[in-house]
Structures are given as structure tokens and as C-alpha cells.
Design an enzyme around this catalytic site. Sequence first.
Site, PDB file in Angstrom:
ATOM      1  CG  PHE A  69      -1.921   1.157   1.047  1.00 53.54           C
ATOM      2  CD1 PHE A  69      -2.992   1.176   0.452  1.00 53.54           C
ATOM      3  CD2 PHE A  69      -1.535   2.277   1.557  1.00 53.54           C
ATOM      4  CE1 PHE A  69      -3.860   2.064   0.302  1.00 53.54           C
ATOM      5  CE2 PHE A  69      -2.541   3.432   1.750  1.00 53.54           C
ATOM      6  CZ  PHE A  69      -3.760   3.193   0.926  1.00 53.54           C
ATOM      7  CG  ASP A 120       5.569   3.294   1.947  1.00 52.98           C
ATOM      8  OD1 ASP A 120       5.378   3.908   2.955  1.00 52.98           O
ATOM      9  OD2 ASP A 120       4.454   3.521   1.100  1.00 52.98           O
ATOM     10  CE  LYS A 157      -1.187   5.209   7.907  1.00 55.96           C
ATOM     11  NZ  LYS A 157      -0.825   4.518   6.443  1.00 55.96           N
TER      12      LYS A 157
HETATM   13  C1  LIG Z   1      -1.020   4.966   5.035  1.00 56.59           C
HETATM   14  C2  LIG Z   1      -0.083   4.653   4.149  1.00 56.59           C
HETATM   15  C3  LIG Z   1       0.384   5.522   3.093  1.00 56.59           C
HETATM   16  C4  LIG Z   1      -0.479   6.587   2.637  1.00 56.59           C
HETATM   17  O1  LIG Z   1      -0.613   7.624   3.621  1.00 56.59           O
HETATM   18  P1  LIG Z   1      -1.544   8.767   3.224  1.00 56.59           P
HETATM   19  O2  LIG Z   1      -0.942  10.049   4.434  1.00 56.59           O
HETATM   20  O3  LIG Z   1      -2.832   8.243   3.471  1.00 56.59           O
HETATM   21  O4  LIG Z   1      -1.431   9.492   2.104  1.00 56.59           O
HETATM   22  C5  LIG Z   1       1.553   5.138   2.195  1.00 56.59           C
HETATM   23  N1  LIG Z   1       2.355   4.205   2.420  1.00 56.59           N
HETATM   24  C6  LIG Z   1       1.717   3.159   3.587  1.00 56.59           C
HETATM   25  C7  LIG Z   1       3.001   2.332   3.859  1.00 56.59           C
HETATM   26  C8  LIG Z   1       1.168   3.573   4.401  1.00 56.59           C
HETATM   27  O5  LIG Z   1       0.950   2.798   5.575  1.00 56.59           O
END
Ligand SMILES: *Cc1c(COP(=O)(O)O)cnc(C)c1O
Length: 396
Positions: free
Chosen positions: A139, A225, A254
Site C-alpha cells: 500500500f 516506504d 503517519k
Molecule cells: C498509510 C500509508 C500510505 C498513505 O499515506 P496517506 O497519508 O494516507 O497518504 C502510504 N504508504 C504506507 C505504507 C501507508 O501505510
Amino acid sequence: MNLSDIKSLDSQHFLQVFGERTPVCFVRGEGATLYDQDGKAYTDLFAGIAVNSLGYNHPAITDAIIAQAKSGVLHTSNIYYVQPQAELAALLCQHTFADRVFFSNSGAEANEGAMKLACKYFYAQGSKRYKIISADHSFHGRTLATVAATGHDYYQEPFRALLPKGFTQVPYNDLGALVAAIDDETAAIMLEPMQGEGGVTPANCEYLMAVRELCDKLGILLIFDEVQTGVCRTGSLYCYQQYGVVPDIMTSAKGLGCGFPIGAILASEKVASKISKGDHGSTFGGNTFACAVSLSAMRFMIENDYSAVAKEKGAYLMNALKAIKSDKVLEVRGMGMLIGIQLPPDFPAGKLMGKMLARGFVPGTASGNVLRLAPPLVISYEEMDAFVSALKEELE
Ligand SMILES: *Cc1c(COP(=O)(O)O)cnc(C)c1O
């Protein structure tokens, strides 16, 4: 306004991308406790999707917000120097592999920037490499490029026509599949060191080490990420530090603002040196307010070694969960304070979440029928005990 009034406004006027929500509206919080409109208390084990790492009404957050608001300066634009932005960038560089940092407003936006950096790195050298390989069940966000990188057909299908080219996904933790997918146009491999949304699946250490070696051999870039796994969550400031595998570019969001929206792209000088004036930018990214709050939160967490806190509390919670004897618990996995409880297909995680909510606990879920826990790092051992015994009862 009561809950049914809010629900009715939402169902009439809000874009229904979240469908019917969990029927609670939290209005107040303190520590790891949330209160709904009727004053019912809940112990939080999800921190607003791994965001509120210092819980609710923490002085490192609340005081920083008040002080910055009282100065009157929330935003000046990036035309001018921004002190907390410079200090936060320096702090992140001091504690990670990175030499340079850029701030965004969200995780997806940070990932967009990370991919632009990878593309520019090769463009600047006259190379034709531009493609990004990511993993199945990953994700990376909801913008067009991050949806293209996200390894779920479900997110991509309606937008296929508009998705940018140059993205492929391969099975996670499968080196052979990755090697087969690389061609002479591949610019970068983008991975979560532990998949969060995808079901709380850690990468194998040998896999990540082999991916790093592969990138070095071929001269391509490794992007981590760490939007979900970063900022002490998994037991180190960033998860890559436990693997000993260093990326070229990394994203964070986050937990970075502990509830205040902010994201970051971190890069080594090798990559950053290929970025020139005008290649990227943002109006709000790196604004005074967000950086001041994040700087206060990060200083507090680093000075008080919240990585160790997450490691200790996470090990305790993991052991307590593993001790639950139930045929409904197929596996408990994760790192630090990011834990997934694998449930059987006929026992929906969403339903269990609802039952736990009724008992006054707020867990989350992840895909693949996983109950996901990402508690505020300030949660007490007593609160974790209470959750585990309530879960045990519920599973019986
Ligand atoms: C939540 C998440 C995102 C997206 O972040 P947003 O602030 O919702 O755009 C991207 N990568 C990972 C691994 C995530 O958990």
C-alpha cells in the site's frame, strides 16, 4: 449533535468512499483513552491508523500546537526560511541514513516525491531508467502514481485508464520474481520493510539484504516506504535500522506528526545531488505549524527512547497474544507495536473489531482478515493486559 445526526449528515453529504463507518464518534482523548459523545471510555489500540503515537493530549503535542498558534505564524510559504523545517530536517538526518529531507502533507504525497526523485536521478545522468517495481499486497497511497504502485487490483481497476505507466508489482519476499521483473528501464524498487495495510507482513531479512545487493549491482535505487513502520513504531526509529538494510530514499508520515498531518521524503546525498531547483515543491509541505509540532514530538520521542518503549511493550503484547489458546488465532506476527493477529476466513476481523469496541477497546483491521494493533506508544501495561483478557474472553 448526537451520533445519528452526524451519521445522517455524513450519509447525505459526504462522498461515500468510506461507506458505512464504525458507529462511534470520538470527541475527547487523554493518554491511550478515547471518549465518545456519551462519555464512554475506550482503550485505543490503533492510534488512528498508527498515527497518534503519543496518544491523546500529550504535552509534547498540545503545548507545541498552542505555542505555535499563539505566535500567529502557521504558514509563511517556502519562499522564506522556516526555522522548525530546517531543525526537523537536521534532526531526521542526524538519526537516519539521510543527508537531505523534503516535507509533504501526507504519506502518498511523500511517495510521489520519492518516485520523482528516483526518476530525476536517472534523467540527470542521461539514463532511460524510470520504471518502479513494487510488491503485491503493498500500500503506497491513493494518488494516481501511488495507486499504480499499490499492489491491489481492487484499488487500481476503476482508474486503470488514467494510471501512469512504468509500474509493476511482484510477489513480496520473492527474490526470483523481482529479478525477473527488472529490465534496463527499471529505476527503483519500492518496498515497505513490513507491509501494514497488506496484513502486517514483515519482510524476510535475507530478502531485503539481497534486494539491496541487487540494487547496488545494477545501479538502481531502493526506496523504503516507512509511512506506517516509521517513527519508533516497530522498535527502532525506522524499521530499516533493525534489518541493517539502508535505502537510497525513504518516506515517512503517519506517526511523524503524532496526529498533526506531515510527511517526509528522506534521501542520501547520492540521490539528492541530482535534484535541482524547480524539480519539486509544495505550498503547504514543510509549513511552520506542522514542522513545529512534529519537531516537538520527534525530540520528545528520541530523547525518551520511544524506540525502546515500542520494542519492550510490543514484545510484551506479542507474547500475551501468542499465549491465547484459541483456534481462531492462526498466527500473531509483527514487530514492536505493529502487530497482526491472523484470523481464519470464516471469522471476519471487522466483526471481531465491533465486538471489541462494544467492550471498550479500539483495535483495527488489515487486509487478509487480520486484526491489526498499532497502539499509542504511551499505552500502559495494565491497559494492554485488559485488552488481552477481553480479547481472550471474546474468542472463547
Ligand atoms: C498509510 C500509508 C500510505 C498513505 O499515506 P496517506 O497519508 O494516507 O497518504 C502510504 N504508504 C504506507 C505504507 C501507508 O501505510
